[in-house]
Design a protein around this motif. Structure first.
Motif, short mmCIF file in Angstrom:
data_model
loop_
_atom_site.label_atom_id
_atom_site.label_comp_id
_atom_site.label_asym_id
_atom_site.label_seq_id
_atom_site.Cartn_x
_atom_site.Cartn_y
_atom_site.Cartn_z
N ARG A 84 0.79 -1.23 0.00
CA ARG A 84 0.00 0.00 0.00
C ARG A 84 0.82 1.28 0.00
O ARG A 84 0.27 2.36 0.25
N ARG A 85 2.10 1.18 -0.30
CA ARG A 85 2.87 2.39 -0.56
C ARG A 85 2.75 2.68 -2.05
O ARG A 85 3.54 2.22 -2.86
N LEU A 86 1.73 3.43 -2.40
CA LEU A 86 1.35 3.66 -3.80
C LEU A 86 1.27 5.15 -4.06
O LEU A 86 0.78 5.92 -3.23
N ILE A 87 1.72 5.56 -5.25
CA ILE A 87 1.67 6.98 -5.60
C ILE A 87 1.29 7.14 -7.06
O ILE A 87 1.69 6.33 -7.91
N VAL A 88 0.52 8.17 -7.34
CA VAL A 88 0.18 8.56 -8.70
C VAL A 88 0.78 9.95 -8.93
O VAL A 88 0.47 10.89 -8.21
N ILE A 89 1.64 10.06 -9.94
CA ILE A 89 2.25 11.33 -10.31
C ILE A 89 1.67 11.74 -11.65
O ILE A 89 1.77 10.99 -12.63
N CYS A 90 1.08 12.91 -11.72
CA CYS A 90 0.35 13.31 -12.91
C CYS A 90 0.41 14.83 -13.07
O CYS A 90 0.84 15.54 -12.14
N PRO A 91 -0.03 15.36 -14.21
CA PRO A 91 -0.17 16.82 -14.31
C PRO A 91 -1.13 17.34 -13.23
O PRO A 91 -2.09 16.66 -12.86
N ALA A 92 -0.88 18.54 -12.75
CA ALA A 92 -1.67 19.09 -11.63
C ALA A 92 -3.17 19.09 -11.93
O ALA A 92 -3.98 18.85 -11.04
N ALA A 93 -3.54 19.33 -13.16
CA ALA A 93 -4.95 19.42 -13.52
C ALA A 93 -5.69 18.10 -13.40
O ALA A 93 -6.92 18.08 -13.38
N ASP A 156 5.73 0.76 -3.31
CA ASP A 156 5.45 -0.52 -3.95
C ASP A 156 5.17 -0.33 -5.43
O ASP A 156 5.50 -1.18 -6.25
N LEU A 157 4.56 0.82 -5.78
CA LEU A 157 4.27 1.12 -7.18
C LEU A 157 4.10 2.62 -7.34
O LEU A 157 3.44 3.28 -6.53
N ALA A 158 4.69 3.15 -8.41
CA ALA A 158 4.50 4.55 -8.78
C ALA A 158 3.87 4.59 -10.16
O ALA A 158 4.44 4.08 -11.13
N VAL A 159 2.68 5.18 -10.26
CA VAL A 159 2.01 5.37 -11.54
C VAL A 159 2.34 6.77 -12.04
O VAL A 159 2.16 7.75 -11.30
N ARG A 187 12.27 1.85 -7.81
CA ARG A 187 10.88 1.50 -7.53
C ARG A 187 10.18 0.96 -8.77
O ARG A 187 10.54 1.29 -9.89
N LYS A 188 9.16 0.16 -8.52
CA LYS A 188 8.34 -0.34 -9.62
C LYS A 188 7.48 0.80 -10.17
O LYS A 188 6.88 1.55 -9.41
N LYS A 189 7.43 0.92 -11.51
CA LYS A 189 6.70 2.02 -12.12
C LYS A 189 5.72 1.53 -13.18
O LYS A 189 5.95 0.52 -13.84
N LEU A 190 4.63 2.27 -13.31
CA LEU A 190 3.64 2.04 -14.35
C LEU A 190 3.45 3.37 -15.08
O LEU A 190 2.90 4.32 -14.54
N LEU A 191 3.93 3.43 -16.32
CA LEU A 191 3.85 4.64 -17.11
C LEU A 191 2.61 4.59 -18.02
O LEU A 191 2.33 3.55 -18.62
N LEU A 192 1.91 5.71 -18.11
CA LEU A 192 0.72 5.81 -18.95
C LEU A 192 0.88 6.94 -19.94
O LEU A 192 1.23 8.06 -19.55
N THR A 193 0.64 6.67 -21.21
CA THR A 193 0.65 7.71 -22.22
C THR A 193 -0.03 7.21 -23.49
O THR A 193 0.12 6.04 -23.85
#
Length: 257
Positions: A84-93, A156-159, A187-193
């Motif tokens: 449960r150490r999870l993070i989503v990094i995205c544009p501010a909007a 555990d995962l960074a999106v 860290r484990k990453k999941l990239l979206l584009t």
């Protein structure tokens, strides 16, 4: 002393954790979700969960095919497995949209971390506000500003949503890309584009370095093998297949409106 209620609870947890296949496990983690899924979204989530590359994958479906849903499936699976150490990094909007999607479709708690909530957390005695109760959602700019604290968390995962904005991360002059890449390098990453490639094959190289510096080797090796008139594009496709999955609208017309 265990009551009959506890016995039922523990039995359900044992069944959930002992599902016999990837798809069974995923279905268990979605027990409380409220989302209609399409086959390509399940396939993408399974690809992300069982990728042989230890540091992550790139999901690059065309616009409107549900990359957020696919990432939500993966986050739901991690949450169900108590990672449960999870993070989503995205544009501010997109921060509020992510929070609503996780809550409404997957029943997952989240915390939007920005300057104001960050200061409040510090005043409450939290030395590292990234250590929050819930999935942390933050902007690319804020993640860069707080990269030292970001790096201290054993995620555990960074999106990373809209990952193409970091396609020049391999360049020392790209402060944001370099900062996020450094903070999440182990860290484990999941990239979206939806646009993994716009102008140059080097953009694919840049995205790959966000996941793992060694997928393609160094920049000189990538240029030699995959650019120019004698480029080995078949080899490039095989390498990409190991960490990148892309679905086109034309492939899933029967499932979308």
């Amino acid at each position: 002393m265990n009551t009959p209620w506890h016995a039922k609870y523990f039995a359900a947890e044992l069944l959930r954790r002992s599902a016999s296949s990837d798809i069974d496990k995923l279905s268990m983690s979605l027990f409380d979700a409220s989302v209609d899924l399409n086959p390509h979204q399940i396939e993408a989530a399974l690809f992300a969960c069982r990728s042989p590359l230890s540091k992550g994958v790139l999901l690059a479906d065309e616009v409107g095919l549900g990359k957020t849903i696919e990432a939500g499936l993966v986050l739901c699976q991690y949450w169900a497995e108590r990672r449960r150490r999870l993070i989503v990094i995205c544009p501010a909007a997109l921060r509020k949209q992510w929070s609503l999607e996780l809550e409404e479709k997957f029943n997952l708690p989240s915390v939007i971390l920005e300057a104001k909530s960050f200061r409040e957390s510090l005043r409450e005695g939290n030395d590292n506000p990234f250590l929050a109760d819930g999935i942390v959602i933050t902007s690319m700019n804020f993640a860069t500003q707080q990269k030292e604290l970001l790096k201290l968390v054993a995620w555990d995962l960074a999106v990373i949503d809209e990952a193409h904005k970091l396609r020049n991360a391999y360049r020392p002059s790209n402060r944001m890309g370099q900062g996020i890449r450094w903070a999440l390098e182990d860290r484990k990453k999941l990239l979206l584009t939806a646009t993994p490639l716009q102008n140059s094959l080097l953009e694919l190289y840049g995205l790959s370095t966000l996941i793992d510096d060694y997928i393609f080797g160094d920049l000189a090796s990538f240029r030699e093998q995959y650019t120019g008139s004698d480029a080995d594009l078949d080899s490039l496709k095989r390498r990409l297949a190991g960490f990148a999955k892309r679905t086109l609208r034309s492939q899933v017309l029967e499932y979308i409106r």
